[in-house]
Design a protein around this motif. Structure first.
Motif, short mmCIF file in Angstrom:
data_model
loop_
_atom_site.label_atom_id
_atom_site.label_comp_id
_atom_site.label_asym_id
_atom_site.label_seq_id
_atom_site.Cartn_x
_atom_site.Cartn_y
_atom_site.Cartn_z
N PRO A 259 0.81 -1.23 0.00
CA PRO A 259 0.00 0.00 0.00
C PRO A 259 0.85 1.28 0.00
O PRO A 259 0.45 2.28 -0.61
N PHE A 260 2.00 1.25 0.65
CA PHE A 260 2.88 2.42 0.63
C PHE A 260 3.44 2.65 -0.78
O PHE A 260 3.52 3.79 -1.24
N PHE A 261 3.80 1.58 -1.47
CA PHE A 261 4.28 1.72 -2.84
C PHE A 261 3.18 2.25 -3.75
O PHE A 261 3.43 3.11 -4.60
N TYR A 262 1.96 1.75 -3.56
CA TYR A 262 0.83 2.28 -4.33
C TYR A 262 0.59 3.75 -4.01
O TYR A 262 0.25 4.55 -4.89
N LEU A 263 0.78 4.10 -2.75
CA LEU A 263 0.62 5.49 -2.35
C LEU A 263 1.71 6.36 -2.97
O LEU A 263 1.44 7.49 -3.42
N PHE A 264 2.93 5.85 -3.04
CA PHE A 264 4.02 6.58 -3.71
C PHE A 264 3.64 6.87 -5.16
O PHE A 264 3.85 7.98 -5.66
N PHE A 265 3.07 5.86 -5.82
CA PHE A 265 2.65 6.03 -7.22
C PHE A 265 1.56 7.09 -7.32
O PHE A 265 1.60 7.98 -8.19
N TYR A 266 0.58 7.01 -6.42
CA TYR A 266 -0.55 7.96 -6.46
C TYR A 266 -0.07 9.39 -6.29
O TYR A 266 -0.44 10.28 -7.07
#
Length: 408
Positions: free
Chosen positions: A164-171
């Motif tokens: 989820p943190f990696f997805y948040l980085f992308f977002y």
């Protein structure tokens, strides 16, 4: 019976290649199609199960040594390589979706992040109940740490904590940076920043508790970068395909040996006898070797996937329950090993490893289906597989009709 565990080295290739099709001549398969990547992830989920069982049966750190039963030795240190493929597909998929689906970032949290967080805490609750039932003693602080997953109640959940943190980085990168290349660079920088942070944290009982939390993380931005330049990479690779395949396959083992040598020379440990700045430097050198190895490992599979199209009903099925199976099978790994994670004796030890594998798989699959149904119910999504098909609408209608008949 003891040696039957070696049959997995025959069964796994059959599972992977059953129904596979080879593209002849200058024809190539779309190795990154959704169908193929899902099937491959289904296969990897089985390999990760074997990795977790191997760590319970034949890892060098098992004490006493008399408990070691060889057979799955090749899987003991394969975990980070297997997860690297998942992270590559995560990065590749999110970038492709961003560019192919209109207003993709709208509702991004619900689509990408919430399902992963839900999976984390649902399995955390299941493991918490299991720990109570087998008699693990907990004080109030331990309960809080377990239920918040600050201390892993389910020991296999690190991946769904960092994802989820990696997805948040992308977002954040793609929401606020309009230039695509800069957004890719920002996401990459954030993931690398996380990796460097990981090297500064000593082994502990909480988040980023060890190198496995970050030693394959680079594959998330690698997947994004690959997706960005796919239209240039694929034609070039196809032009010199056999040269690429031979070089990558031939170099894989030497790279793995070199990575292992770096680990032996430098490593991720050193707490208690080395200065912290030396430990951090050693970790980063070792991390560089692991990052190269993970990237090479993934590229080897992608190259083979360009010629071999995998896919059968079993892999297609496993590809639909990958996340849930990844998270829940560990419960049975713990219940039927020597001891549950944390030190409490497991309620039943399965002596023969092949039986251990079959039991974990046989219980893990229906549990994953049930778990997926629960997640879909909470998220308002339709479930594809159901252990029990209950139509609530029909039940309500039947009840209303019965009441009406009584009134009449």
């Amino acid at each position: 019976m003891k040696n039957l565990i070696y049959s997995v080295y025959v069964i796994l290739p059959i599972i992977l290649l059953w129904g596979a099709k080879f593209s002849k001549g200058k024809n190539f398969n779309d190795g990154l199609s959704l169908e193929q990547t899902k099937a491959f992830q289904g296969f990897l989920a089985i390999c990760i199960m074997l990795h977790h069982i191997a760590q319970k049966t034949c890892a060098s750190w098992i004490q006493p040594q008399s408990r070691i039963v060889h057979g799955l030795d090749i899987f003991v240190d394969m975990g980070f390589l297997l997860v690297s493929v998942f992270l590559f597909f995560n990065g590749y998929g999110v970038y492709k979706s961003f560019h192919s689906k209109e207003n993709y970032l709208n509702g991004y949290f619900k689509k990408r992040i919430l399902p992963v967080i839900l999976a984390l805490y649902s399995t955390t609750l299941i493991f918490f109940v299991a720990r109570l039932l087998i008699g693990e003693k907990m004080d109030a602080m331990q309960v809080i740490l377990y239920l918040t997953s600050i201390k892993l109640c389910n020991p296999n959940t690190w991946y769904v904590i960092v994802l989820p943190f990696f997805y948040l980085f992308f977002y954040v990168s793609f929401r606020f940076i309009k230039k695509d290349g800069l957004a890719v660079a920002a996401t990459t920088a954030l993931v690398i920043g996380y990796m460097l942070l990981g090297t500064r944290i000593n082994h502990n009982d909480f988040w980023i508790r060890g190198e496995w939390w970050y030693n394959c993380a680079i594959l998330f931005p690698v997947g994004i970068i690959f997706a960005k330049f796919e239209n240039k990479i694929i034609p070039f690779v196809q032009k010199y395909y056999w040269a690429f395949l031979i070089v990558f396959l031939a170099a894989y083992y030497p790279i793995r040996i070199g990575s292992r040598m770096l680990g032996n020379m430098f490593g991720y440990y050193g707490e208690g006898w080395l200065p912290q700045n030396v430990i951090i430097m050693n970790r980063r050198i070792t991390l560089l070797g692991h990052s190269i190895l993970c990237t090479w490992f993934v590229m080897c599979w992608l190259l083979m996937g360009m010629k071999v199209k995998i896919g059968n009903k079993f892999l297609k099925f496993m590809g639909t329950i990958t996340l849930e199976f990844y998270l829940i099978h560990g419960l049975f790994v713990e219940l039927f090993g020597w001891q549950f994670d944390g030190g409490v004796r497991s309620p039943h030890h399965i002596k023969y490893v092949i039986v251990y594998v079959l039991v974990v798989f046989a219980l893990g699959v229906p549990s994953a289906i049930l778990l997926q149904n629960i997640h879909n119910l909470i998220l308002g999504k339709k479930s594809k597989y159901k252990l029990v098909d209950i139509n609530l609408t029909n039940i309500v209608n039947k009840k209303d009709n019965t009441q009406a008949n009584k009134t009449a």
